[in-house]
Design a protein around this motif. Structure first.
Motif: not given
Length: 425
Positions: A29-37, A4-14, A112-115, A42-45
């Motif tokens: 997160x962008x070209x030239x940025x260093x890798x990170x965990x 039943x948990x829901x997130x404030x981040x938009x998560x589409x059904x399915x 913190x939230x990247x498309x 949803x449709x975000x990281x």
């Protein structure tokens, strides 16, 4: 309840990535940025380095760790299950619909939230070693029948006693979306000739597999018991173990796979944790004869993970589904595989990759390789959107997916894709 948990981040059904999943990966997160965990939501990281810098991991195991400031997940994997559970609890709370810490902090949230469409995925771990098992009885019988001409003689006598495996090539494990170049190599002598041919592989195949990343390892000379093995498994990915069957056939006796396998192995970018897969635990197949004591589990279990393979020829508008299988068919469980790997004192390390072997089921539609589906090239595999195949052609794209359906939510792995490029002469 987790369902039943829901997130404030938009998560589409399915969506494959609701708050019940939260798989780990590494991204830019962008070209030239260093890798990170990061984790998928949803449709975000969600950028874990941003959360760590903001001091939001306050639990005793993570507050003083810099594991989320690394360019891979190896350091986090090494911390073990208590730390993984601590992180998951923190992340589910921060992302929940009724928690204001991240939801109501516009500056922190936007950082913190990247498309996901903006993120560039990277290999999630530095893979020191890669082992591939041979754990599907159906696959072993199917291929053994092809090679030996009889189902009665299909299984080697050791197969039901030991999780067979071989050490693969870690350097050629690549991320989903990486093109695979058709390999060249030696193949069996043509009829009427004494020596082998050297040519591009004409029998290029996929293998539908899953793999686990090792968390805490073990010291050289020590073992991991089968009942403790789950504490050493960080999570699961989809794997395509590309195989050149004609090269493999000529080289594999007596020492096993080599150049027929090492030209490319593809994994999906998101690692789904065992905690996220708990709702999908099911009974593992019965073993007959019983396993030896060191492989006998007090609580024998596996996971109900539906798997699908689609093939998209070059220029086609749609992909054709050619396999529907399930992880639960595997005869040897991941815990048995890991325990067997260490029983001789072999040391595993954080970030090591252990693959299941081809996953085939009991019916024709669940065969996890073209070798099985085409009966060694004697039968056409019909594509639902036109055409047929026996093995892969240049330009073919193979798409593997896995989605578990829970009570009101899905847990998915993303896609494991690769396209075949012509041989480089």
């Amino acid at each position: 309840m987790a369902s039943m948990m829901k997130s404030f981040v938009d998560v589409t059904p399915g969506s494959q990535f609701p708050i019940q999943n939260l798989p780990y990966g590494v991204f830019r997160p962008s070209a030239g940025a260093s890798p990170r965990p990061g984790v998928a939501i949803g449709e975000s990281v969600l950028d874990l380095s941003v959360l760590a810098d903001a001091g939001l991991f306050k639990g005793p195991l993570l507050a003083k760790s810099n594991c989320f400031s690394q360019t891979s997940l190896n350091a986090f994997m090494a911390l073990g299950r208590p730390a993984w559970k601590e992180a998951r609890t923190t992340l589910q709370k921060l992302l929940s619909a009724d928690e204001p810490t991240l939801r109501d902090n516009d500056t922190l949230r936007s950082k913190a939230i990247i498309p996901m469409s903006q993120a560039k995925m990277e290999m999630p771990a530095v893979i020191g070693d890669y082992t591939d098992f041979f754990s599907s009885k159906e696959h072993a019988v199917n291929t053994g029948t092809l090679f030996r001409g009889s189902r009665e003689l299909a299984l080697p006598p050791n197969w039901v006693h030991v999780p067979i495996g071989y050490h693969g090539r870690a350097s050629s494990v690549v991320l989903s979306g990486t093109d695979i170049t058709r390999p060249r190599g030696q193949t069996s002598p043509p009829e009427g000739q004494n020596g082998p041919e050297f040519k591009p592989s004409a029998l290029l195949d996929f293998e539908l597999e899953m793999a686990v990343f090792v968390g805490p390892g073990n010291q050289l000379g020590t073992t991991v018991s089968v009942d403790d093995a789950a504490q050493h498994i960080f999570g699961f990915v989809i794997m395509n173990d590309w195989s050149a069957r004609d090269i493999q056939k000529w080289e594999y006796i007596p020492l096993g796979p080599f150049l027929g396998k090492s030209f490319g192995t593809t994994i999906s970018p998101w690692i789904v944790t065992m905690e996220a897969l708990e709702p999908f635990i099911c009974d593992a197949p019965e073993q007959d004869p019983p396993a030896l004591p060191y492989l006998t589990e007090k609580k024998r279990f596996t996971y109900d993970i539906p798997l699908q393979v689609a093939l998209k020829p070059e220029g086609a508008s749609k992909a054709s589904v050619i396999c529907n299988s399930n992880f639960k068919y595997l005869y040897w469980t991941v815990c048995q595989q890991l325990a067997h790997h260490t029983v001789n004192g072999c040391n595993l390390n954080p970030g090591d990759l252990l693959a299941s072997g081809t996953i085939s089921g009991p019916d024709d539609g669940s065969m996890g390789s073209m070798l099985e589906q085409s009966m060694g090239g004697r039968k056409d595999i019909m594509l639902e959107h036109g055409g047929s195949r026996k093995f892969l052609k240049d330009g073919d794209e193979v798409v593997m997916t896995a989605v578990c359906q829970g009570n009101g939510f899905n847990v998915g792995f993303g896609a494991c894709t690769g396209k075949i490029l012509p041989v480089k002469m």
